[in-house]
Design a protein around this motif. Structure first.
Motif, PDB file in Angstrom:
ATOM      1  N   SER A   1       0.581  -1.373   0.225  1.00  0.00           N
ATOM      2  CA  SER A   1      -0.163  -0.583   0.124  1.00  0.00           C
ATOM      3  C   SER A   1       1.083   0.951   0.278  1.00  0.00           C
ATOM      4  CB  SER A   1      -1.428   0.099   1.466  1.00  0.00           C
ATOM      5  OG  SER A   1      -1.603  -1.350   1.548  1.00  0.00           O
ATOM      6  N   GLN A   2       1.872   1.291   1.020  1.00  0.00           N
ATOM      7  CA  GLN A   2       3.049   2.434   1.158  1.00  0.00           C
ATOM      8  C   GLN A   2       3.337   2.167  -0.526  1.00  0.00           C
ATOM      9  OE1 GLN A   2       5.772   1.122   3.331  1.00  0.00           O
ATOM     10  NE2 GLN A   2       4.758   2.115   5.210  1.00  0.00           N
ATOM     11  N   ILE A   3       3.930   1.478  -1.140  1.00  0.00           N
ATOM     12  CA  ILE A   3       4.299   1.466  -2.720  1.00  0.00           C
ATOM     13  C   ILE A   3       2.904   2.016  -3.853  1.00  0.00           C
ATOM     14  CG2 ILE A   3       4.802  -0.179  -4.593  1.00  0.00           C
ATOM     15  CD1 ILE A   3       7.102  -0.687  -2.631  1.00  0.00           C
ATOM     16  N   GLY A   4       2.035   1.377  -3.491  1.00  0.00           N
ATOM     17  CA  GLY A   4       0.661   2.304  -4.392  1.00  0.00           C
ATOM     18  C   GLY A   4       0.522   3.372  -4.271  1.00  0.00           C
ATOM     19  N   ALA A   5       1.044   4.129  -2.765  1.00  0.00           N
ATOM     20  CA  ALA A   5       0.471   5.412  -2.887  1.00  0.00           C
ATOM     21  C   ALA A   5       1.972   6.155  -4.048  1.00  0.00           C
ATOM     22  CB  ALA A   5       0.702   5.752  -1.217  1.00  0.00           C
ATOM     23  N   TRP A   6       3.090   5.831  -4.347  1.00  0.00           N
ATOM     24  CA  TRP A   6       3.741   6.276  -5.049  1.00  0.00           C
ATOM     25  C   TRP A   6       3.824   6.289  -6.312  1.00  0.00           C
ATOM     26  CZ3 TRP A   6       7.747   9.436  -4.270  1.00  0.00           C
ATOM     27  CH2 TRP A   6       8.666   9.460  -2.625  1.00  0.00           C
ATOM     28  N   ALA A   7       2.892   4.833  -6.549  1.00  0.00           N
ATOM     29  CA  ALA A   7       2.720   4.285  -8.318  1.00  0.00           C
ATOM     30  C   ALA A   7       1.980   5.012  -8.454  1.00  0.00           C
ATOM     31  CB  ALA A   7       3.456   2.786  -7.884  1.00  0.00           C
ATOM     32  N   SER A   8       0.827   5.084  -7.439  1.00  0.00           N
ATOM     33  CA  SER A   8      -0.685   5.467  -8.488  1.00  0.00           C
ATOM     34  C   SER A   8      -0.533   7.619  -8.499  1.00  0.00           C
ATOM     35  CB  SER A   8      -2.076   5.326  -7.517  1.00  0.00           C
ATOM     36  OG  SER A   8      -2.978   5.763  -7.980  1.00  0.00           O
ATOM     37  N   MET A   9      -0.728   7.462  -9.669  1.00  0.00           N
ATOM     38  CA  MET A   9      -0.997   9.452 -10.287  1.00  0.00           C
ATOM     39  C   MET A   9      -2.957   8.892 -10.012  1.00  0.00           C
ATOM     40  SD  MET A   9       1.469  10.616 -13.111  1.00  0.00           S
ATOM     41  CE  MET A   9       1.300   8.931 -13.960  1.00  0.00           C
TER      42      MET A   9
ATOM     43  N   VAL B   1       5.159  -0.046 -10.141  1.00  0.00           N
ATOM     44  CA  VAL B   1       4.908  -0.716  -9.064  1.00  0.00           C
ATOM     45  C   VAL B   1       6.404  -1.448  -8.713  1.00  0.00           C
ATOM     46  CG1 VAL B   1       4.153  -2.559  -7.448  1.00  0.00           C
ATOM     47  CG2 VAL B   1       2.427  -0.972  -8.000  1.00  0.00           C
ATOM     48  N   GLU B   2       6.599  -2.647  -9.684  1.00  0.00           N
ATOM     49  CA  GLU B   2       7.759  -3.547  -9.884  1.00  0.00           C
ATOM     50  C   GLU B   2       8.991  -1.807  -9.926  1.00  0.00           C
ATOM     51  OE1 GLU B   2       8.735  -6.144 -13.249  1.00  0.00           O
ATOM     52  OE2 GLU B   2       6.378  -7.052 -12.351  1.00  0.00           O
ATOM     53  N   GLU B   3       9.453  -0.905 -10.582  1.00  0.00           N
ATOM     54  CA  GLU B   3      10.177  -0.151 -10.136  1.00  0.00           C
ATOM     55  C   GLU B   3      10.350  -0.120  -9.162  1.00  0.00           C
ATOM     56  OE1 GLU B   3       9.573   2.643 -13.118  1.00  0.00           O
ATOM     57  OE2 GLU B   3       9.205   1.896 -15.209  1.00  0.00           O
ATOM     58  N   LEU B   4       9.153   0.500  -8.009  1.00  0.00           N
ATOM     59  CA  LEU B   4       9.038   1.215  -6.798  1.00  0.00           C
ATOM     60  C   LEU B   4       9.896   0.201  -5.439  1.00  0.00           C
ATOM     61  CD1 LEU B   4       6.165   3.654  -7.663  1.00  0.00           C
ATOM     62  CD2 LEU B   4       8.539   4.372  -7.159  1.00  0.00           C
ATOM     63  N   GLU B   5       9.607  -1.218  -6.003  1.00  0.00           N
ATOM     64  CA  GLU B   5       9.864  -2.127  -5.041  1.00  0.00           C
ATOM     65  C   GLU B   5      11.282  -1.867  -5.782  1.00  0.00           C
ATOM     66  OE1 GLU B   5       6.864  -4.800  -6.751  1.00  0.00           O
ATOM     67  OE2 GLU B   5       5.989  -5.312  -4.521  1.00  0.00           O
ATOM     68  N   ALA B   6      11.843  -2.480  -6.671  1.00  0.00           N
ATOM     69  CA  ALA B   6      13.216  -2.263  -6.686  1.00  0.00           C
ATOM     70  C   ALA B   6      13.869  -1.403  -6.334  1.00  0.00           C
ATOM     71  CB  ALA B   6      13.134  -2.667  -8.557  1.00  0.00           C
ATOM     72  N   LYS B   7      13.393   0.469  -5.914  1.00  0.00           N
ATOM     73  CA  LYS B   7      14.051   0.917  -5.701  1.00  0.00           C
ATOM     74  C   LYS B   7      13.949   1.007  -4.467  1.00  0.00           C
ATOM     75  CE  LYS B   7      13.461   6.051  -5.665  1.00  0.00           C
ATOM     76  NZ  LYS B   7      12.326   7.693  -6.039  1.00  0.00           N
ATOM     77  N   PHE B   8      12.682   1.052  -3.585  1.00  0.00           N
ATOM     78  CA  PHE B   8      13.178   0.855  -1.607  1.00  0.00           C
ATOM     79  C   PHE B   8      13.458  -0.560  -1.158  1.00  0.00           C
ATOM     80  CE2 PHE B   8       9.738   4.106  -3.194  1.00  0.00           C
ATOM     81  CZ  PHE B   8      10.163   4.832  -2.534  1.00  0.00           C
ATOM     82  N   GLU B   9      13.502  -1.573  -2.123  1.00  0.00           N
ATOM     83  CA  GLU B   9      14.109  -2.958  -1.654  1.00  0.00           C
ATOM     84  C   GLU B   9      15.086  -2.482  -0.978  1.00  0.00           C
ATOM     85  OE1 GLU B   9      15.477  -7.211  -3.205  1.00  0.00           O
ATOM     86  OE2 GLU B   9      15.277  -5.678  -4.743  1.00  0.00           O
ATOM     87  N   GLY B  10      14.997  -2.902   0.595  1.00  0.00           N
ATOM     88  CA  GLY B  10      15.985  -3.136   1.629  1.00  0.00           C
ATOM     89  C   GLY B  10      15.728  -2.105   2.347  1.00  0.00           C
ATOM     90  N   SER B  11      14.480  -1.330   1.793  1.00  0.00           N
ATOM     91  CA  SER B  11      14.650   0.555   2.985  1.00  0.00           C
ATOM     92  C   SER B  11      13.237  -0.103   3.304  1.00  0.00           C
ATOM     93  CB  SER B  11      15.323   1.781   2.236  1.00  0.00           C
ATOM     94  OG  SER B  11      14.510   1.853   1.620  1.00  0.00           O
ATOM     95  N   GLU B  12      13.308   1.558   4.204  1.00  0.00           N
ATOM     96  CA  GLU B  12      11.842   1.641   4.556  1.00  0.00           C
ATOM     97  C   GLU B  12      11.041   2.392   3.628  1.00  0.00           C
ATOM     98  OE1 GLU B  12      11.244   3.465   7.759  1.00  0.00           O
ATOM     99  OE2 GLU B  12      12.264   1.955   9.445  1.00  0.00           O
ATOM    100  N   VAL B  13       9.751   2.535   3.517  1.00  0.00           N
ATOM    101  CA  VAL B  13       9.246   3.115   2.113  1.00  0.00           C
ATOM    102  C   VAL B  13       8.728   4.512   2.211  1.00  0.00           C
ATOM    103  CG1 VAL B  13       7.351   3.301   0.367  1.00  0.00           C
ATOM    104  CG2 VAL B  13       8.164   1.446   0.958  1.00  0.00           C
ATOM    105  N   PRO B  14       9.378   5.521   2.538  1.00  0.00           N
ATOM    106  CA  PRO B  14       8.805   7.224   2.702  1.00  0.00           C
ATOM    107  C   PRO B  14       7.636   7.464   2.337  1.00  0.00           C
ATOM    108  CG  PRO B  14      10.371   7.643   1.037  1.00  0.00           C
ATOM    109  CD  PRO B  14      10.554   5.856   1.100  1.00  0.00           C
ATOM    110  N   ARG B  15       6.969   8.070   2.782  1.00  0.00           N
ATOM    111  CA  ARG B  15       5.458   8.951   2.478  1.00  0.00           C
ATOM    112  C   ARG B  15       5.619  10.084   1.471  1.00  0.00           C
ATOM    113  NH1 ARG B  15       2.492  13.405   3.702  1.00  0.00           N
ATOM    114  NH2 ARG B  15       4.156  14.268   5.550  1.00  0.00           N
ATOM    115  N   PRO B  16       5.089   9.683   0.103  1.00  0.00           N
ATOM    116  CA  PRO B  16       5.478  10.136  -1.055  1.00  0.00           C
ATOM    117  C   PRO B  16       4.937  12.176  -0.388  1.00  0.00           C
ATOM    118  CG  PRO B  16       3.914   8.463  -1.396  1.00  0.00           C
ATOM    119  CD  PRO B  16       3.944   8.874   0.080  1.00  0.00           C
ATOM    120  N   PRO B  17       5.335  13.232  -0.695  1.00  0.00           N
ATOM    121  CA  PRO B  17       4.638  14.390  -0.225  1.00  0.00           C
ATOM    122  C   PRO B  17       3.670  14.702  -0.598  1.00  0.00           C
ATOM    123  CG  PRO B  17       6.292  14.279  -1.606  1.00  0.00           C
ATOM    124  CD  PRO B  17       6.202  13.225  -1.571  1.00  0.00           C
ATOM    125  N   HIS B  18       2.902  14.518  -1.261  1.00  0.00           N
ATOM    126  CA  HIS B  18       2.012  14.500  -2.201  1.00  0.00           C
ATOM    127  C   HIS B  18       0.630  13.984  -1.261  1.00  0.00           C
ATOM    128  CE1 HIS B  18       4.072  11.570  -4.739  1.00  0.00           C
ATOM    129  NE2 HIS B  18       2.098  11.082  -4.929  1.00  0.00           N
TER     130      HIS B  18
END
Length: 195
Positions: free
Chosen positions: A113-121, A136-153
């Motif tokens: 759900s955190q990744i979805g908040a970044w993925a969905s425009m 979603v796959e791109e963002l999963e790779a980007k945040f792999e091994g780290s916490e997903v920060p809250r998007p500013p939007h």
């Protein structure tokens, strides 16, 4: 016949707890109604995430159509529990939730759900479902091994009620309705309304 309480928040809390006790799916689901710049009303279902001493908190993407319409500063919530034959209508003004509180809530969401908040425009045209899943796959790779920060939007909105109406279905459409209005010194004594 309904017996109103002096505090509409207390009444709301009691009805929400009864809906939860019934085992209803998403008893915290509410219709959020806003108005666009063209004056056209728009409604959608969102989830109540917190009832604070000041009002009702929900979270969303501020860049969505909904997020843009929240910028007008006023909205209406509607809770309807069919199994209890009850509804509550809440009209009020809006404030953004503090970033720290939005961060805290975001950290409790499932990772996807955190990744979805970044993925969905949100609310923008989408060429295909595959395009969304690729994001979603791109963002999963980007945040792999780290916490997903809250998007500013993305964050919380607090609706501060100015009017609350409680409705209980009655036989032959002789419903019970009570209205509370917020005034400078607090909530008015509830007024009974014709059904």
């Amino acid at each position: 016949m309904l017996e109103p309480k002096n505090d509409p928040f207390e009444w709301f809390d009691g009805w929400l707890e009864e809906a939860k006790a019934k085992g209803m799916a998403d008893p915290n689901a509410m219709a959020l109604s806003t108005v666009g710049t063209d004056g056209m009303p728009s409604s959608r279902m969102v989830l109540l995430k917190e009832r604070t001493p000041r009002g009702f908190v929900f979270y969303t993407n501020f860049e969505s159509r909904k997020g843009g319409e929240l910028g007008h500063g006023m909205a209406c919530l509607l809770f309807y529990w069919r199994e209890l034959s009850r509804q509550i209508r809440i009209e009020g003004t809006l404030e953004r939730v503090a970033d720290e509180d939005s961060d805290l809530y975001f950290s409790t969401r499932p990772r996807l759900s955190q990744i979805g908040a970044w993925a969905s425009m949100q609310s923008r045209p989408l060429e295909s479902r595959e395009h969304l899943l690729a994001r979603v796959e791109e963002l999963e790779a980007k945040f792999e091994g780290s916490e997903v920060p809250r998007p500013p939007h993305w964050g919380g909105t607090l609706l501060i009620p100015r009017r609350m109406e409680f409705w209980q279905a009655g036989d032959f459409r002789l419903h019970d309705r009570f209205e509370y209005l917020y005034q400078a010194d607090g909530w008015s004594v509830p007024s009974r309304l014709f059904p």
